[in-house]
Design an enzyme around this catalytic site. Structure first.
Site, mmCIF file in Angstrom:
data_model
loop_
_atom_site.group_PDB
_atom_site.id
_atom_site.type_symbol
_atom_site.label_atom_id
_atom_site.label_comp_id
_atom_site.label_asym_id
_atom_site.label_seq_id
_atom_site.Cartn_x
_atom_site.Cartn_y
_atom_site.Cartn_z
ATOM 1 N N SER A 8 27.793 34.097 31.460
ATOM 2 C CA SER A 8 27.930 35.424 30.841
ATOM 3 C C SER A 8 27.157 36.454 31.647
ATOM 4 O O SER A 8 25.931 36.354 31.803
ATOM 5 C CB SER A 8 27.392 35.392 29.410
ATOM 6 N N HIS A 33 32.256 35.530 32.122
ATOM 7 C CA HIS A 33 32.410 35.968 30.733
ATOM 8 C C HIS A 33 31.779 37.351 30.623
ATOM 9 O O HIS A 33 30.608 37.548 30.970
ATOM 10 C CB HIS A 33 31.699 34.955 29.835
ATOM 11 N N ASP A 35 30.783 40.441 28.185
ATOM 12 C CA ASP A 35 30.488 40.759 26.784
ATOM 13 C C ASP A 35 30.496 42.264 26.568
ATOM 14 O O ASP A 35 29.647 42.978 27.105
ATOM 15 C CB ASP A 35 29.098 40.218 26.419
ATOM 16 N N MET A 37 30.119 45.390 23.988
ATOM 17 C CA MET A 37 29.494 45.711 22.689
ATOM 18 C C MET A 37 29.538 47.211 22.432
ATOM 19 O O MET A 37 29.291 47.997 23.350
ATOM 20 C CB MET A 37 28.035 45.253 22.700
ATOM 21 N N HIS A 67 35.145 39.269 26.178
ATOM 22 C CA HIS A 67 34.795 39.059 24.766
ATOM 23 C C HIS A 67 34.475 40.428 24.161
ATOM 24 O O HIS A 67 33.439 41.012 24.462
ATOM 25 C CB HIS A 67 33.578 38.113 24.736
ATOM 26 N N MET A 69 33.248 42.663 21.388
ATOM 27 C CA MET A 69 32.498 42.771 20.128
ATOM 28 C C MET A 69 32.598 44.223 19.682
ATOM 29 O O MET A 69 31.651 45.007 19.784
ATOM 30 C CB MET A 69 31.042 42.344 20.359
ATOM 31 N N MET A 138 30.734 31.634 17.853
ATOM 32 C CA MET A 138 29.420 32.163 18.221
ATOM 33 C C MET A 138 28.364 31.220 17.658
ATOM 34 O O MET A 138 28.370 30.907 16.460
ATOM 35 C CB MET A 138 29.201 33.562 17.627
ATOM 36 N N ASP A 177 29.451 29.968 22.374
ATOM 37 C CA ASP A 177 28.805 31.088 23.071
ATOM 38 C C ASP A 177 27.506 31.411 22.347
ATOM 39 O O ASP A 177 27.526 31.805 21.179
ATOM 40 C CB ASP A 177 29.769 32.288 23.045
HETATM 41 C C1 DX5 Z 1 26.077 37.447 22.694
HETATM 42 C C2 DX5 Z 1 27.093 37.206 23.788
HETATM 43 C C3 DX5 Z 1 26.837 36.000 24.622
HETATM 44 C C4 DX5 Z 1 25.512 35.992 25.318
HETATM 45 C C5 DX5 Z 1 25.120 34.583 25.610
HETATM 46 O O1 DX5 Z 1 26.540 38.392 21.782
HETATM 47 O O2 DX5 Z 1 28.392 37.051 23.241
HETATM 48 O O3 DX5 Z 1 27.897 35.789 25.549
HETATM 49 O O4 DX5 Z 1 25.540 36.723 26.501
HETATM 50 O O5 DX5 Z 1 23.856 34.602 26.144
HETATM 51 P P1 DX5 Z 1 22.845 33.385 26.067
HETATM 52 O O6 DX5 Z 1 23.487 32.230 26.784
HETATM 53 O O7 DX5 Z 1 21.637 33.918 26.749
HETATM 54 O O8 DX5 Z 1 22.635 33.072 24.607
HETATM 55 ZN ZN ZN Z 2 30.147 36.397 24.633
#
Ligand code: DX5
Ligand code: ZN
Length: 238
Positions: A8, A33, A35, A37, A67, A69, A138, A177
């Site tokens: 990620s 990956h 992320d 947000m 991904h 969010m 998650m 994840d």
């Molecule tokens: C959190 C993200 C994850 C995060 C994982 O909301 O969706 O992808 O980056 O990070 P680690 O592996 O550090 O928990």
């Molecule tokens: Zn993620």
């Protein structure tokens, strides 16, 4: 069953984004990956389509797994598809028409995925599976990297794996994840996951490629069923 590892980018050093993307591309991992947000669906902001575009420009052969969010992911499918996303995942808890949004992702020629918060029961995604190529559980509350793995999600993973097996979908992609490291990858694989997103653990390794190999090996060993005994001899029963 194939076991995939997806670093990620949230855990990357943002001051050297190009180098970090190259590190992921050269690590033997299966995808980057990304992320996204919105500071509304989750209490944090990350980045937008521009970083997906940078990823495509710097490492065109590195698969881009996005991904979202976002409270309204439906309004951003085209923006991320145009930027080069190859899979787009949305949360099943998002405030939009889930059917229509999955259909829109597929209509852009992309793989579609659904994501569940740790508290959401697995059964919630079942009605949508016909339009969905993968499901991500998650294993932390979404919003931040570096949190601890939540083992209470493991039974949800097993429930969906049993359902998929019952449908004859042998290699259906079930992802985890959040908080994934050498120990938790084994727990998640034993529960039925076959794809693993890992941020802080992989990015802090001096040799990401070695860590990806080790993680995949551990997943394979923990996730594969024991060999079937065909002889019926007693020593096979252990
Ligand atoms: C959190 C993200 C994850 C995060 C994982 O909301 O969706 O992808 O980056 O990070 P680690 O592996 O550090 O928990
Ligand atoms: Zn993620």
């Amino acid at each position: 069953m194939d076991f995939a590892i997806l670093p990620s980018l949230l855990a990357a050093d943002g001051a050297k984004l190009g180098e970090e993307l190259t590190r992921v591309a050269q690590s033997g991992s299966d995808a980057v990956h990304l992320d996204i947000m919105d500071a509304h669906f989750v209490p944090n902001l990350s980045f937008g389509p521009d970083v997906v575009r940078v990823s495509r420009r710097v490492c065109p052969d590195l698969y881009r797994h996005v991904h979202l969010m976002l409270t309204r992911p439906d309004s951003y499918i085209d923006a991320f598809a145009d930027a080069g996303a190859q899979t787009i995942q949305i949360h099943v808890e998002a405030d939009c028409d889930i059917w229509e949004t999955l259909r829109k992702i597929r209509a852009r020629g992309l793989r579609s995925g659904l994501v569940l918060r740790p508290q959401t029961p697995a059964a919630v995604v079942v009605p949508y599976l016909r339009l969905c190529d993968e499901v991500l559980f998650m294993t932390v509350n979404p919003g931040y990297g570096g949190q601890s793995f939540m083992p209470e999600v493991l039974p949800h993973i097993t429930e969906l794996r049993r359902y998929a097996d019952g449908q004859g979908w042998r290699d259906f992609a079930i992802m985890v994840d959040g908080g994934i490291n050498y120990e938790t990858v084994e727990l998640a694989a034993a529960a039925g996951a076959n794809q693993f997103v890992a941020g802080s653990f992989l990015f802090r390794q001096p040799d990401m490629a070695a860590a990806v190999r080790e993680m995949r090996k551990r997943a394979l060993l923990a996730g594969s069923p024991p060999p079937v005994c065909h002889t019926g001899m007693s020593e096979c029963s252990s």
